[in-house]
Design an enzyme around this catalytic site. Structure first.
Site, PDB file in Angstrom:
ATOM      1  N   HIS A 214       0.880  -1.302   0.037  1.00 50.72           N
ATOM      2  CA  HIS A 214       0.053   0.186  -0.015  1.00 50.72           C
ATOM      3  C   HIS A 214       0.771   1.179   0.016  1.00 50.72           C
ATOM      4  O   HIS A 214       2.138   0.919  -0.058  1.00 50.72           O
ATOM      5  CB  HIS A 214      -0.834  -0.066   1.198  1.00 50.72           C
ATOM      6  CG  HIS A 214      -0.240  -0.258   2.535  1.00 50.72           C
ATOM      7  ND1 HIS A 214       0.521   0.592   3.127  1.00 50.72           N
ATOM      8  CD2 HIS A 214      -0.361  -1.271   3.502  1.00 50.72           C
ATOM      9  CE1 HIS A 214       1.215   0.346   4.227  1.00 50.72           C
ATOM     10  NE2 HIS A 214       0.677  -1.055   4.236  1.00 50.72           N
ATOM     11  N   GLU A 215       0.306   2.209   0.181  1.00 49.58           N
ATOM     12  CA  GLU A 215       0.953   3.684  -0.033  1.00 49.58           C
ATOM     13  C   GLU A 215       2.173   3.673   1.238  1.00 49.58           C
ATOM     14  O   GLU A 215       3.261   4.593   0.969  1.00 49.58           O
ATOM     15  CB  GLU A 215       0.143   4.614   0.042  1.00 49.58           C
ATOM     16  CG  GLU A 215       0.591   6.105  -0.099  1.00 49.58           C
ATOM     17  CD  GLU A 215       1.422   6.278  -1.430  1.00 49.58           C
ATOM     18  OE1 GLU A 215       1.189   5.746  -2.222  1.00 49.58           O
ATOM     19  OE2 GLU A 215       2.118   7.281  -1.507  1.00 49.58           O
ATOM     20  N   GLY A 216       1.842   3.178   2.366  1.00 45.41           N
ATOM     21  CA  GLY A 216       2.736   3.233   3.286  1.00 45.41           C
ATOM     22  C   GLY A 216       4.380   2.568   3.167  1.00 45.41           C
ATOM     23  O   GLY A 216       5.150   2.989   3.125  1.00 45.41           O
ATOM     24  N   HIS A 217       4.040   1.036   2.361  1.00 50.95           N
ATOM     25  CA  HIS A 217       5.191   0.640   1.778  1.00 50.95           C
ATOM     26  C   HIS A 217       5.865   1.402   0.585  1.00 50.95           C
ATOM     27  O   HIS A 217       7.108   1.520   0.651  1.00 50.95           O
ATOM     28  CB  HIS A 217       4.939  -0.819   1.244  1.00 50.95           C
ATOM     29  CG  HIS A 217       4.352  -1.773   2.093  1.00 50.95           C
ATOM     30  ND1 HIS A 217       2.816  -2.235   1.997  1.00 50.95           N
ATOM     31  CD2 HIS A 217       4.846  -2.405   3.336  1.00 50.95           C
ATOM     32  CE1 HIS A 217       2.754  -2.986   3.189  1.00 50.95           C
ATOM     33  NE2 HIS A 217       3.811  -3.085   3.963  1.00 50.95           N
TER      34      HIS A 217
ATOM     35  N   GLN B  90       7.691 -14.793  12.809  1.00 46.60           N
ATOM     36  CA  GLN B  90       6.968 -13.602  13.798  1.00 46.60           C
ATOM     37  C   GLN B  90       5.703 -13.604  14.089  1.00 46.60           C
ATOM     38  O   GLN B  90       5.008 -12.751  14.577  1.00 46.60           O
ATOM     39  CB  GLN B  90       7.349 -12.280  13.185  1.00 46.60           C
ATOM     40  CG  GLN B  90       6.660 -12.105  11.692  1.00 46.60           C
ATOM     41  CD  GLN B  90       7.323 -10.846  10.952  1.00 46.60           C
ATOM     42  OE1 GLN B  90       8.424 -11.025  10.565  1.00 46.60           O
ATOM     43  NE2 GLN B  90       6.468  -9.778  11.189  1.00 46.60           N
TER      44      GLN B  90
ATOM     45  N   GLN C 190       8.298  -1.804  16.804  1.00 48.30           N
ATOM     46  CA  GLN C 190       9.429  -2.613  15.810  1.00 48.30           C
ATOM     47  C   GLN C 190      10.617  -1.608  15.380  1.00 48.30           C
ATOM     48  O   GLN C 190      11.673  -2.424  15.308  1.00 48.30           O
ATOM     49  CB  GLN C 190       8.736  -2.867  14.634  1.00 48.30           C
ATOM     50  CG  GLN C 190       9.384  -3.597  13.489  1.00 48.30           C
ATOM     51  CD  GLN C 190       8.532  -4.085  12.374  1.00 48.30           C
ATOM     52  OE1 GLN C 190       8.225  -5.166  12.523  1.00 48.30           O
ATOM     53  NE2 GLN C 190       8.330  -3.228  11.175  1.00 48.30           N
TER      54      GLN C 190
ATOM     55  N   ARG D 190      -3.391  -5.657   6.729  1.00 47.10           N
ATOM     56  CA  ARG D 190      -4.380  -6.235   7.522  1.00 47.10           C
ATOM     57  C   ARG D 190      -5.635  -5.490   7.505  1.00 47.10           C
ATOM     58  O   ARG D 190      -6.659  -6.105   7.940  1.00 47.10           O
ATOM     59  CB  ARG D 190      -3.971  -6.417   8.878  1.00 47.10           C
ATOM     60  CG  ARG D 190      -2.586  -7.399   9.254  1.00 47.10           C
ATOM     61  CD  ARG D 190      -2.601  -7.689  10.525  1.00 47.10           C
ATOM     62  NE  ARG D 190      -1.677  -8.948  10.693  1.00 47.10           N
ATOM     63  CZ  ARG D 190      -0.425  -9.023  10.853  1.00 47.10           C
ATOM     64  NH1 ARG D 190       0.303  -7.810  11.126  1.00 47.10           N
ATOM     65  NH2 ARG D 190       0.168 -10.326  11.134  1.00 47.10           N
TER      66      ARG D 190
HETATM   67  P1  AMP Z   1       4.794  -4.941   6.879  1.00 40.58           P
HETATM   68  O1  AMP Z   1       4.691  -5.434   5.266  1.00 40.58           O
HETATM   69  O2  AMP Z   1       3.287  -4.854   7.287  1.00 40.58           O
HETATM   70  O3  AMP Z   1       5.784  -5.869   7.608  1.00 40.58           O
HETATM   71  O4  AMP Z   1       5.239  -3.280   6.684  1.00 40.58           O
HETATM   72  C1  AMP Z   1       6.749  -3.418   6.110  1.00 40.58           C
HETATM   73  C2  AMP Z   1       7.227  -1.898   6.505  1.00 40.58           C
HETATM   74  O5  AMP Z   1       6.427  -0.996   6.078  1.00 40.58           O
HETATM   75  C3  AMP Z   1       7.497  -1.793   7.856  1.00 40.58           C
HETATM   76  O6  AMP Z   1       8.557  -0.964   8.030  1.00 40.58           O
HETATM   77  C4  AMP Z   1       6.128  -0.970   8.371  1.00 40.58           C
HETATM   78  O7  AMP Z   1       6.324  -0.092   9.582  1.00 40.58           O
HETATM   79  C5  AMP Z   1       5.937  -0.263   6.864  1.00 40.58           C
HETATM   80  N1  AMP Z   1       4.371   0.269   7.173  1.00 40.58           N
HETATM   81  C6  AMP Z   1       3.672  -0.407   7.086  1.00 40.58           C
HETATM   82  N2  AMP Z   1       2.480   0.334   6.987  1.00 40.58           N
HETATM   83  C7  AMP Z   1       2.777   1.684   7.219  1.00 40.58           C
HETATM   84  C8  AMP Z   1       2.004   2.829   7.108  1.00 40.58           C
HETATM   85  N3  AMP Z   1       0.737   2.947   7.474  1.00 40.58           N
HETATM   86  N4  AMP Z   1       3.045   3.835   7.030  1.00 40.58           N
HETATM   87  C9  AMP Z   1       4.379   3.767   6.962  1.00 40.58           C
HETATM   88  N5  AMP Z   1       5.012   2.848   6.842  1.00 40.58           N
HETATM   89  C10 AMP Z   1       4.258   1.450   7.151  1.00 40.58           C
END
Ligand code: AMP
Length: 298
Positions: A34-37, A61, A153, A187
């Site tokens: 998503h945009e966060g990644h 994990q 984390q 999620r």
């Molecule tokens: P994940 O795939 O959920 O393990 O996340 C991979 C990376 O993306 C981790 O460093 C998360 O903190 C980051 N991440 C996930 N969601 C967000 C978000 N909404 N904003 C910024 N970073 C995010």
């Protein structure tokens, strides 16, 4: 962009880039972008010659009754997104590639992992630090980008990198939210329309905390109670609400300096986390909710 499945291949590409005088930016993820990644990939792209993004749904994990089997995956969409963000190498190892033998060596960061998410997920952070240590070891000297969404984390991984002398600079990036304030998360795909509406109450609850601190409230107990009450008004029953010192997640008696208000909440089959950080100097409060994007996860 090259998709790589072998550890030796990834290691070679990183070494070749550094030998040519380049720097490496690493973005570890579990995919379903998503945009966060994507914001992490952009940050890495802006500063490095070789950008490596990894997708690995790390069994270590996940607890026994957690969502490992059902974790959302979409490699085709992820490949397209990584390509669009200018990623050079997408590393997608199998479980057998990462763990050819049952793991008997794990990395444990004490203290920082005991509370907050560690209370309900006692094996989670060992799984995270073990796989991240493996990635740091494979990739070698680099800058690694992590989101502030997973605030605990980030603190844990930063400390691990320092304690174990990894030649890795761990960089925390802004938390990215939907237009309504819900923190983007893979999620969120688990949420029904009704649950998604309820989830918007998480941001409202954190905003209430920030407003109270802005109004002069400095007692963590009152902030926690306020967040819980506000959450309950939105049908949320938090797993935890914690007010901690931001640098090391230490408990605090009174709000001062940089603090984090962190929450976890079960909604339907999802367990969502969120946080806000605040810098408090006397009566001055600056609040960091991250950034609101225009993109929705639905
Ligand atoms: P994940 O795939 O959920 O393990 O996340 C991979 C990376 O993306 C981790 O460093 C998360 O903190 C980051 N991440 C996930 N969601 C967000 C978000 N909404 N904003 C910024 N970073 C995010």
């Amino acid at each position: 962009m090259i998709v790589v499945e072998r550890i030796a291949d990834l290691r070679d590409r990183c070494e070749t880039a550094r030998r040519a005088g380049g720097t490496v930016g690493l973005v570890p993820t579990m995919g379903y972008f998503h945009e966060g990644h994507r914001s992490l990939m952009r940050a890495a792209r802006g500063s490095h010659d070789l950008v490596v993004t990894t997708i690995f749904v790390n069994p270590l994990q996940f607890g026994a009754n957690e969502d490992l089997a059902g974790y959302p995956r979409d490699l085709a969409a992820d490949t397209a997104a990584a390509e669009a963000e200018g990623v050079d190498v997408l590393f997608v190892p199998s479980v057998a590639e990462m763990y050819p033998e049952p793991t008997v060596t794990t990395v444990h960061v004490a203290d920082l992992t005991g509370g907050l998410c560690g209370a309900a997920r006692p094996t989670h952070f060992d799984g995270v630090t073990t796989v991240v240590a493996k990635l740091f070891s494979i990739v070698g000297p680099c800058a690694a980008y992590f989101g502030r969404k997973d605030y605990q984390q980030l603190v844990v991984v930063q400390r691990m990198a320092v304690d174990l002398n990894f030649p890795v600079e761990v960089i925390g990036c802004p938390l990215v939210r939907e237009p309504g304030g819900l923190a983007l998360s893979s999620r969120n795909a688990y949420l029904s329309t009704e649950e998604r509406e309820r989830a918007a109450g998480i941001f409202t609850s954190l905003r209430a905390a920030a407003a109270a601190v802005g109004g002069g409230e400095r007692d963590p107990t009152n902030i926690r109670a306020l967040v819980e009450t506000e959450g309950a008004r939105h049908g949320l029953d938090f797993e935890y609400v914690e007010v901690r010192r931001a640098a090391d997640l230490a408990p605090i008696g009174s709000l001062d300096g940089e603090i984090v208000v962190a929450v976890a909440v079960p909604i339907g089959t999802a367990r969502l986390i969120d946080n806000v950080t605040m810098q408090i100097v006397g009566a001055e409060v600056s609040v960091d909710f991250g950034v609101i994007t225009q993109e929705s996860t639905s």
